[in-house]
Design a protein around this motif. Structure first.
Motif, PDB file in Angstrom:
ATOM      1  N   SER A  28       0.832  -1.205   0.000  1.00 28.83           N
ATOM      2  CA  SER A  28       0.000   0.000   0.000  1.00 28.83           C
ATOM      3  C   SER A  28       0.866   1.253   0.000  1.00 28.83           C
ATOM      4  CB  SER A  28      -0.933   0.012   1.208  1.00 28.83           C
ATOM      5  OG  SER A  28      -0.210   0.233   2.395  1.00 28.83           O
ATOM      6  N   GLY A  29       1.956   1.234   0.741  1.00 30.96           N
ATOM      7  CA  GLY A  29       2.853   2.385   0.789  1.00 30.96           C
ATOM      8  C   GLY A  29       3.569   2.612  -0.525  1.00 30.96           C
ATOM      9  N   GLY A  32       1.179   4.339  -3.139  1.00 29.12           N
ATOM     10  CA  GLY A  32       0.974   5.758  -2.842  1.00 29.12           C
ATOM     11  C   GLY A  32       2.197   6.594  -3.142  1.00 29.12           C
ATOM     12  N   ARG A  89       3.551   7.804   1.387  1.00 32.89           N
ATOM     13  CA  ARG A  89       3.788   6.442   1.874  1.00 32.89           C
ATOM     14  C   ARG A  89       3.398   6.345   3.352  1.00 32.89           C
ATOM     15  NH1 ARG A  89       8.216   3.940  -0.345  1.00 32.89           N
ATOM     16  NH2 ARG A  89       9.334   5.895  -0.105  1.00 32.89           N
ATOM     17  N   ALA A  92      -0.347   6.415   3.679  1.00 33.05           N
ATOM     18  CA  ALA A  92      -0.936   5.153   3.215  1.00 33.05           C
ATOM     19  C   ALA A  92      -0.754   4.067   4.278  1.00 33.05           C
ATOM     20  CB  ALA A  92      -0.294   4.715   1.898  1.00 33.05           C
ATOM     21  N   ARG A  95      -3.333   4.756   7.049  1.00 30.95           N
ATOM     22  CA  ARG A  95      -4.699   4.465   6.625  1.00 30.95           C
ATOM     23  C   ARG A  95      -4.945   2.959   6.529  1.00 30.95           C
ATOM     24  NH1 ARG A  95      -6.324   3.041   1.936  1.00 30.95           N
ATOM     25  NH2 ARG A  95      -4.465   3.798   0.881  1.00 30.95           N
TER      26      ARG A  95
END
Length: 152
Positions: A28-29, A32, A89, A92, A95
């Motif tokens: 996910s990081g 982003g 990052r 992200a 979140r």
């Protein structure tokens, strides 16, 4: 703190869960950060090229100075884009941890009858120091992990 008694199967399952959650954060990081870097460079390129080109066309600077300004502008733009990518990052990670990873950890803990401190300590020992999940762990060190069938 005493040793945490887990069977080999529980240790393997925990290792799989921890690695899966860490990879979820890492991916996910990365997405982003790539997006933020690309947008930062793409949007910033227009003013750098435009200003340099206008100054050169109107004769306010010569070609060598225009090229130098372009290179300096691109370096500054890269630095700003890297800062934005790191911020994206980090956001992200936060979140995804709140919305996806933490609920999965809590569900796993309720299924396995482990405390959060035990999970954090064991996960901390299993992950490399630079793993994104390490930021969200609060381990109690040192602790020994022993299989339930071992004799002391």
């Amino acid at each position: 703190m005493d040793a945490i008694d887990l069977s080999e199967e529980q240790i393997q399952e925990l290792a799989g869960v921890v690695e899966s959650l860490n990879e979820q954060l890492r991916s996910s990081g990365a997405g982003g950060a790539e997006t933020a870097f690309g947008i930062g460079c793409g949007i910033g390129l227009i003013p750098v090229v435009g200003i340099t080109l206008l100054l050169w066309v109107f004769g306010l600077i010569n070609l060598i100075l225009a090229l130098f300004m372009f290179v300096v502008g691109m370096l500054a733009l890269s630095g700003i884009s890297i800062l934005l990518a790191n911020l994206a990052r980090s956001n992200a990670f936060k979140r995804v941890y709140r919305t996806e990873v933490e609920p999965e950890i809590l569900q796993y803990l309720s299924e396995q009858h482990l405390s959060r401190q035990e999970f954090d300590t064991l996960a901390h020992q299993m992950l490399p120091p630079d793993a994104p999940l390490q930021v969200y762990l609060s381990p109690i060190l040192p602790v020994e992990v022993s299989s339930a069938g071992e004799q002391d």
